[in-house]
Write an enzyme that holds these catalytic residues in place. Sequence first.
Site, PDB file in Angstrom:
ATOM      1  N   ALA A  74     -72.339  -6.995  22.346  1.00 28.57           N
ATOM      2  CA  ALA A  74     -72.121  -5.548  22.290  1.00 28.57           C
ATOM      3  C   ALA A  74     -70.693  -5.161  22.674  1.00 28.57           C
ATOM      4  CB  ALA A  74     -73.133  -4.826  23.185  1.00 28.57           C
ATOM      5  N   THR A  75     -70.056  -5.930  23.536  1.00 25.48           N
ATOM      6  CA  THR A  75     -68.666  -5.624  23.902  1.00 25.48           C
ATOM      7  C   THR A  75     -67.791  -5.661  22.657  1.00 25.48           C
ATOM      8  OG1 THR A  75     -68.967  -6.571  26.105  1.00 25.48           O
ATOM      9  CG2 THR A  75     -66.696  -6.338  25.321  1.00 25.48           C
ATOM     10  N   GLN A 182     -78.850  -1.577  25.655  1.00 25.00           N
ATOM     11  CA  GLN A 182     -80.006  -1.542  26.556  1.00 25.00           C
ATOM     12  C   GLN A 182     -81.255  -0.972  25.877  1.00 25.00           C
ATOM     13  OE1 GLN A 182     -80.291  -2.749  29.602  1.00 25.00           O
ATOM     14  NE2 GLN A 182     -78.155  -3.136  30.103  1.00 25.00           N
ATOM     15  N   HIS A 204     -78.853 -10.717  24.308  1.00 26.00           N
ATOM     16  CA  HIS A 204     -79.214 -11.298  25.607  1.00 26.00           C
ATOM     17  C   HIS A 204     -79.871 -10.329  26.584  1.00 26.00           C
ATOM     18  CE1 HIS A 204     -75.863 -10.068  28.430  1.00 26.00           C
ATOM     19  NE2 HIS A 204     -75.258  -9.806  27.292  1.00 26.00           N
ATOM     20  N   THR A 243     -66.697 -18.298  11.435  1.00 25.53           N
ATOM     21  CA  THR A 243     -67.916 -18.978  10.998  1.00 25.53           C
ATOM     22  C   THR A 243     -69.124 -18.416  11.727  1.00 25.53           C
ATOM     23  OG1 THR A 243     -66.676 -20.986  10.543  1.00 25.53           O
ATOM     24  CG2 THR A 243     -69.062 -21.237  10.838  1.00 25.53           C
ATOM     25  N   CYS A 329     -71.008  -5.566  35.557  1.00 25.81           N
ATOM     26  CA  CYS A 329     -69.706  -5.678  34.912  1.00 25.81           C
ATOM     27  C   CYS A 329     -68.599  -5.081  35.755  1.00 25.81           C
ATOM     28  CB  CYS A 329     -69.742  -4.998  33.545  1.00 25.81           C
ATOM     29  SG  CYS A 329     -71.090  -5.600  32.536  1.00 25.81           S
TER      30      CYS A 329
HETATM   31  C1  PLP Z   1     -74.717  -5.517  28.447  1.00 24.15           C
HETATM   32  C2  PLP Z   1     -74.102  -4.309  27.865  1.00 24.15           C
HETATM   33  C3  PLP Z   1     -72.938  -4.386  27.108  1.00 24.15           C
HETATM   34  C4  PLP Z   1     -72.206  -5.678  26.892  1.00 24.15           C
HETATM   35  O1  PLP Z   1     -72.892  -6.500  25.998  1.00 24.15           O
HETATM   36  P1  PLP Z   1     -72.432  -8.011  25.752  1.00 24.15           P
HETATM   37  O2  PLP Z   1     -73.298  -8.456  24.637  1.00 24.15           O
HETATM   38  O3  PLP Z   1     -72.690  -8.715  27.040  1.00 24.15           O
HETATM   39  O4  PLP Z   1     -70.998  -7.988  25.387  1.00 24.15           O
HETATM   40  C5  PLP Z   1     -72.443  -3.217  26.571  1.00 24.15           C
HETATM   41  N1  PLP Z   1     -73.043  -2.045  26.766  1.00 24.15           N
HETATM   42  C6  PLP Z   1     -74.166  -1.933  27.494  1.00 24.15           C
HETATM   43  C7  PLP Z   1     -74.802  -0.599  27.676  1.00 24.15           C
HETATM   44  C8  PLP Z   1     -74.726  -3.057  28.069  1.00 24.15           C
HETATM   45  O5  PLP Z   1     -75.820  -2.940  28.805  1.00 24.15           O
END
Ligand code: PLP
Length: 388
Positions: A74-75, A182, A204, A243, A329
């Site tokens: 998500a980042t 989330q 994850h 890839t 984080c």
């Molecule tokens: C965990 C999270 C992220 C980051 O996701 P990653 O897949 O670890 O990069 C971003 N936004 C929210 C709201 C999250 O809970």
Amino acid sequence: MSARPIYLDCHATTPVDKRVLEVMIPYFTEHFGNPASVNHLYGWETEAAVKQARQIIADAINATPTEIIFTSGATEANNLAIKGVAEAYFSQGRHLITVATEHHAVLDPYDYLQSLGFEVTLLGVKPDGLIDLTELEEALRPDTILVSVMAANNEIGVLQPLAEIGKICRDRQILFHTDAAQALGKIPLDVEEMNIDLMSLTAHKIYGPKGIGCLYVRRRQPRVKIAPQIHGGGQERGIRSGTLYTPQIVGFGAAVKLALSEMATEAKRLTQLRDRLWNQLSTLDNIRLNGHPTQRLPGNLNVSIDGVDGQALLLALQPTMAVSSGSACTSTRIEPSHVLKALGVPENLAYASLRFGIGRFNTEAEIDQVAQEAIATIKVLRRVVSTR
Ligand SMILES: *Cc1c(COP(=O)(O)O)cnc(C)c1O
């Protein structure tokens, strides 16, 4: 060997479900081909597996498969959405809107764009963590190109009104991005019904592997333009080169499928566990619930405890439970959570806050043990503070 602490930090990450792992394993060894290899079986079989996962993920949010761009999580999806839109639309406007309680993976790309000359409006939130839709409407300008509001908050679990926000943005032809890391698999998401143009997802947080996620980018009308942030071999329609990571993508698909099939029953079970924990903790004096009491993720409980030292509390609880104070984080920074600050939680209380993230593998017995241990510890620490 002593028992490991009870894991209650499911907003930070979750274990891979064994049913997900099983589906992934053959793609590390036997089925290792590059999905972009079009000349032989090895490529065809992984291409088919990626196609199937892409379809599952698209279906989960009512998107079409070509609207799903795989990323490392998500980042990266947030960075691609925000910077990719800013770069593609800057000739139409340079004004961007987001919310003070967003994840740093949204706030920091916004800061970066501001340093390049974009204008940023940061919306506040009400004491319950929800945005004020009137404040959003008033912030919109003719040169606004993007609004980003998260679906579910990673600290306080608050669920923002996506459909209402989507309608406001679509009526004015402004793009709407949501970080749904989330929310996926926990609440229904529908990009059509909610008028969402871009959505970030990750595996994850729903018992899938780390290192895989995706960005939904609307291709149906109104079609979204996006500037790639990683250039190379042209994978993912040129929007995200590299890839494809087949085992992780297959695991992502399997995790989504499982989460959706169990969503309704699991939401009910987690809500009961969450309420069970709060019913016990709230027998303490001077403990408060942060965020909206009901419009929140089923497994989220965030509390502030008056009259204890937050660091001492976390340390004392560490042998028995894995919980977090604020967001994982930001745990390297020693300031209190920016989310609690935005809610107006006083600084001393923000320091003494606990986030419980209850998940698929937690039991009623664990919740009771955690509640008893937390209550006993808080009572001891309060005595220490009051006799100082
Ligand atoms: C965990 C999270 C992220 C980051 O996701 P990653 O897949 O670890 O990069 C971003 N936004 C929210 C709201 C999250 O809970």
